[in-house]
Design an enzyme around this catalytic site. Structure first.
Site, PDB file in Angstrom:
ATOM      1  N   ASN A  65       6.863   6.840 -10.572  1.00  0.00           N
ATOM      2  CA  ASN A  65       6.853   5.539  -9.917  1.00  0.00           C
ATOM      3  C   ASN A  65       7.108   4.446 -10.941  1.00  0.00           C
ATOM      4  OD1 ASN A  65       6.314   4.707  -7.075  1.00  0.00           O
ATOM      5  ND2 ASN A  65       4.787   3.358  -8.025  1.00  0.00           N
ATOM      6  N   ASN A  80      12.009   7.400   3.718  1.00  0.00           N
ATOM      7  CA  ASN A  80      13.085   6.412   3.846  1.00  0.00           C
ATOM      8  C   ASN A  80      13.984   6.749   5.030  1.00  0.00           C
ATOM      9  OD1 ASN A  80      11.998   5.416   1.480  1.00  0.00           O
ATOM     10  ND2 ASN A  80      13.538   6.392   0.170  1.00  0.00           N
ATOM     11  N   THR A 101       6.764   5.763  -4.125  1.00  0.00           N
ATOM     12  CA  THR A 101       5.998   5.441  -2.924  1.00  0.00           C
ATOM     13  C   THR A 101       4.626   4.909  -3.326  1.00  0.00           C
ATOM     14  OG1 THR A 101       5.100   6.280  -0.824  1.00  0.00           O
ATOM     15  CG2 THR A 101       5.218   7.847  -2.659  1.00  0.00           C
ATOM     16  N   HIS A 111      10.332   9.757   8.777  1.00  0.00           N
ATOM     17  CA  HIS A 111      10.246   8.484   9.500  1.00  0.00           C
ATOM     18  C   HIS A 111      11.535   8.169  10.247  1.00  0.00           C
ATOM     19  CE1 HIS A 111       6.741   6.926   6.802  1.00  0.00           C
ATOM     20  NE2 HIS A 111       6.350   7.822   7.673  1.00  0.00           N
TER      21      HIS A 111
END
Ligand code: APR
Length: 230
Positions: free
Chosen positions: A198, A89, A173, A106
């Site tokens: 998740n 994120n 994810t 990222h």
């Protein structure tokens, strides 16, 4: 000391109001990633790309971390736990929840990068193609975000931590983008236990030994309490 490596994705920020990418209504159903998340798209239309990240930066500024982020911040300080928190994120919700060390593979929405000289600085809330780099004065500024086709950041450090992990946990994810989607394989091959937290089983679920499913704001605090009693 239990060495734990956690990888978070957009799903841990979903309940804070930030969009995911591949769920129904996700960002990649609203925007063409080729146009707003590739170097080629930026070269074609830098204003369109800046406007996309300006909107995400504004959305992030209005968002608040939830109990799942707070639980991970507690885990970082738990006795007998050596935590590495890696996130895909680009928001700062982990930091705002109190996580002391966050590895943003990222990049980050609140960082700017000069495409000409490589200088990095804190991004203005609104960036435009005319902004000059404060170091070299070239109008070559871009969001400090890793686009498709670019090398994610901190890869060597991340794989070192995976090689020494006792436990690898992926949270929120879809496991659809490499190299992050391959972290579980590196950890398992190094002898780590593997767990997926998740909303529902991800595309990568078969790579994990176990999975616990539900909203991150609920299942992450429960898991942290089970693991470390915090
Ligand atoms: N709690 C837990 N998980 C959730 C929640 C929630 N409240 N809401 C959604 N999820 C899960 C979805 O089920 C999905 O598996 O989060 C996952 C989000 O997947 P993606 O949208 O693909 O996001 P992510 O895995 O972070 O994408 C990886 O792709 O586009 C690139 O750079 C971008 O970092 C991103 C990367």
């Amino acid at each position: 000391m239990k060495r734990v490596v956690i990888l978070t994705g957009a799903g841990i920020s979903a309940e804070s109001g930030l969009g995911t990418f591949r769920d129904v209504g996700g960002l990649w159903t609203q925007y063409d990633l080729e146009e707003v998340a590739t170097p080629e798209g930026f070269a074609r239309n830098p204003k369109k790309v800046h406007d996309f990240y300006n909107a995400r930066r504004a959305n992030c500024a209005g968002a608040r971390p939830h109990a799942g982020h707070a639980a991970l911040a507690r885990l970082a300080r738990a006795p007998k736990i050596a935590l590495t928190l890696v996130t895909q994120n680009v928001d700062d919700l982990h930091e705002r929840a109190g996580s002391p060390e966050v590895i943003h593979m990222h990049g980050q929405l609140d960082h700017a990068l000069c495409g000409a000289c490589g200088h990095r600085w804190e991004a203005a809330p609104v960036m435009t193609p005319d902004d000059l780099c404060p170091a070299c004065q070239h109008p070559a500024t871009r969001p400090d975000v890793v686009w498709f086709g670019e090398m994610p950041y901190h890869m060597e450090m991340i794989f070192d931590r995976l090689a020494g992990a006792d436990l690898f946990v992926a949270i929120g994810t879809s496991g659809s983008v490499y190299p992050a989607a391959g972290f579980v394989d590196a950890a398992r091959d190094a002898g780590a236990e593997t767990l997926e937290l998740n909303l529902g089983p991800s595309d990568n679920r078969r790579a994990f030994a176990t999975g616990r499913y539900g909203p991150a704001s609920e299942i992450v605090p429960l898991w942290v309490a089970d693991l470390a009693g915090v």
